[in-house]
Write a protein that holds these residues in place. Structure first.
Motif, PDB file in Angstrom:
ATOM      1  N   ARG A  83       0.860  -1.188   0.000  1.00  0.00           N
ATOM      2  CA  ARG A  83       0.000   0.000   0.000  1.00  0.00           C
ATOM      3  C   ARG A  83       0.891   1.230   0.000  1.00  0.00           C
ATOM      4  N   THR A  84       0.405   2.296  -0.601  1.00  0.00           N
ATOM      5  CA  THR A  84       1.153   3.543  -0.606  1.00  0.00           C
ATOM      6  C   THR A  84       0.182   4.716  -0.572  1.00  0.00           C
ATOM      7  N   THR A  85       0.600   5.755   0.112  1.00  0.00           N
ATOM      8  CA  THR A  85      -0.170   7.006   0.111  1.00  0.00           C
ATOM      9  C   THR A  85       0.623   8.108  -0.596  1.00  0.00           C
ATOM     10  N   GLU A  86       1.576   7.697  -1.427  1.00  0.00           N
ATOM     11  CA  GLU A  86       2.396   8.662  -2.155  1.00  0.00           C
ATOM     12  C   GLU A  86       2.029   8.764  -3.629  1.00  0.00           C
ATOM     13  N   GLU A  87       1.450   7.711  -4.205  1.00  0.00           N
ATOM     14  CA  GLU A  87       1.147   7.716  -5.629  1.00  0.00           C
ATOM     15  C   GLU A  87       0.040   6.715  -5.926  1.00  0.00           C
ATOM     16  N   THR A  88      -0.522   6.822  -7.147  1.00  0.00           N
ATOM     17  CA  THR A  88      -1.470   5.826  -7.633  1.00  0.00           C
ATOM     18  C   THR A  88      -1.093   5.452  -9.058  1.00  0.00           C
ATOM     19  N   ILE A  89      -1.556   4.298  -9.488  1.00  0.00           N
ATOM     20  CA  ILE A  89      -1.273   3.868 -10.854  1.00  0.00           C
ATOM     21  C   ILE A  89      -1.947   4.799 -11.855  1.00  0.00           C
ATOM     22  N   SER A  90      -3.153   5.227 -11.563  1.00  0.00           N
ATOM     23  CA  SER A  90      -3.892   6.029 -12.540  1.00  0.00           C
ATOM     24  C   SER A  90      -3.416   7.470 -12.624  1.00  0.00           C
ATOM     25  N   GLY A  91      -2.915   8.019 -11.516  1.00  0.00           N
ATOM     26  CA  GLY A  91      -2.622   9.449 -11.496  1.00  0.00           C
ATOM     27  C   GLY A  91      -1.206   9.855 -11.173  1.00  0.00           C
ATOM     28  N   GLY A  92      -0.347   8.902 -10.828  1.00  0.00           N
ATOM     29  CA  GLY A  92       1.028   9.253 -10.492  1.00  0.00           C
ATOM     30  C   GLY A  92       1.148   9.789  -9.075  1.00  0.00           C
TER      31      GLY A  92
END
Length: 364
Positions: A83-92
């Motif tokens: 899990r990450t709260t720094e980036e997403t696959i869809s939006g960077g």
């Protein structure tokens, strides 16, 4: 002068806005009976942020952003692998100045911005185009010819205008080995501005909330060799997803059940359009119709917005040679952004590559 634009998604209405600002009479024809619902989260980056600012819609777009908090990757049993709260696959990266917004939200915003001075013809399409030295005679599927000074195809990967003027799509399309469906479903996982991604082999899916969290957008697809399908046959496309993705684990049965009930289902190949020229006589192409970079680049929306701005600017300066000047300015930018989809297949381009490409054109 009057201009006909085919396509009322993003590029078409943005072009309509700028042409109207420059004093042109503008008509937009759209095959769908109304503005299209659904679609994935899309991004406004780099030079496209400046286009939005000059249109006066930047702050409205920011207010509509998806506002994601992060993402998770899960295995076939739903166990969280990371899990990450720094980036997403869809939006960077979440701390970037980019705007991630739902496609239908941005479409509504740019159509509204284009104003009452633009004529929209929904539920119709171009049946034939005949050019001469003074203009283009257009025959609509609904019947009755009309004459325009210029015609622009802003009608996507499977552009009708491109087919009528330049010939078969097979000459220009380059498949990237992936097929993706996008549709809405109830937020049965109670996600809150969060994304969940799962992959097994060459198939997988991603789920993320639409604003308000009441629904999710499902992105589900598979990889492999070229698949023969009719891009207008939704039932056939749903069967393809059922056949190729039913072996996935976790919530796949619920996702496939929701797919059959979805009325905003969209399916297509991940592909690029590469052409030696985007213009012929008094007809030209904008966005995916002429230089689709594919959703894998993350830059399709920005390319369409910037291309529309540059084309309108060149037409307003001097219609003579405008299409050549438009291509000269836009082609390096388009090629730079198309390269993003090929930089790191399956993983996405590096953030620095994305930002370099997104800012790879100077707006006068």
């Amino acid at each position: 002068m009057n201009v006909l634009i085919s396509g009322a998604s993003i590029g078409g209405p943005v072009l309509a806005y700028w042409l109207r600002e420059h004093g042109f009479d503008v008509t937009v024809v759209e095959r769908a009976p109304a503005p299209r619902r659904g679609g994935q989260a899309i991004d406004i980056r780099g030079a496209a942020l400046e286009v939005a600012a000059r249109m006066g819609i930047l702050e409205q777009a920011r207010a509509m952003k998806t506002d994601m908090r992060g993402m998770s990757m899960v295995d076939g049993d739903g166990n969280e692998l990371m899990r990450t709260t720094e980036e997403t696959i869809s939006g960077g990266r979440l701390d970037s100045p980019d705007i991630e917004i739902m496609r239908d939200d941005l479409t509504a915003l740019v159509i509204a911005a284009s104003g009452n001075g633009v004529e929209y013809l929904y539920g119709d399409s171009i049946a034939a185009l005949n050019q001469d030295g003074q203009g283009v005679q257009v025959t609509f599927e609904s019947g009755g010819p009309r004459r325009f000074d210029y015609v622009v195809g802003a009608d996507g990967l499977h552009s009708n205008v491109r087919g009528l003027v330049f010939g078969a799509e097979s000459q220009f399309i380059h498949h990237l080995g992936m097929y993706v469906a996008i549709y809405s479903a109830d937020n049965f996982l109670d996600l809150d501005r969060w994304q969940v991604w799962h992959r097994e082999g060459d198939a997988g899916f991603g789920l993320y909330t639409a604003p308000g969290n009441a629904s999710i957008r499902v992105n589900i697809g598979f990889g492999g060799e070229d698949v023969a399908y009719d891009y207008r046959d939704v039932e056939q496309q749903k069967r393809l997803i059922q056949e190729r993705c039913s072996g996935l684990g976790w919530e796949t049965p619920r996702l496939l059940k929701a797919m059959w009930a979805a009325d905003d289902f969209y399916f297509d190949a991940m592909a690029q359009i590469r052409m030696e020229r985007w213009s012929e006589g008094r007809v030209t192409l904008v966005g995916d119709a002429g230089y689709c970079a594919s959703p894998l680049s993350g830059q399709g929306t920005s390319l369409a917005m910037v291309g529309a701005y540059v084309l309108a600017q060149e037409l307003s300066r001097d219609p003579q040679g405008a299409f050549d000047r438009y291509e000269a300015r836009m082609r390096p930018f388009a090629e730079l952004n198309q390269a993003l989809a090929l930089e790191n297949p399956g993983q996405g381009a590096a953030p620095e590559s994305v930002q370099r490409a997104a800012n790879g054109i100077a707006l006068d």
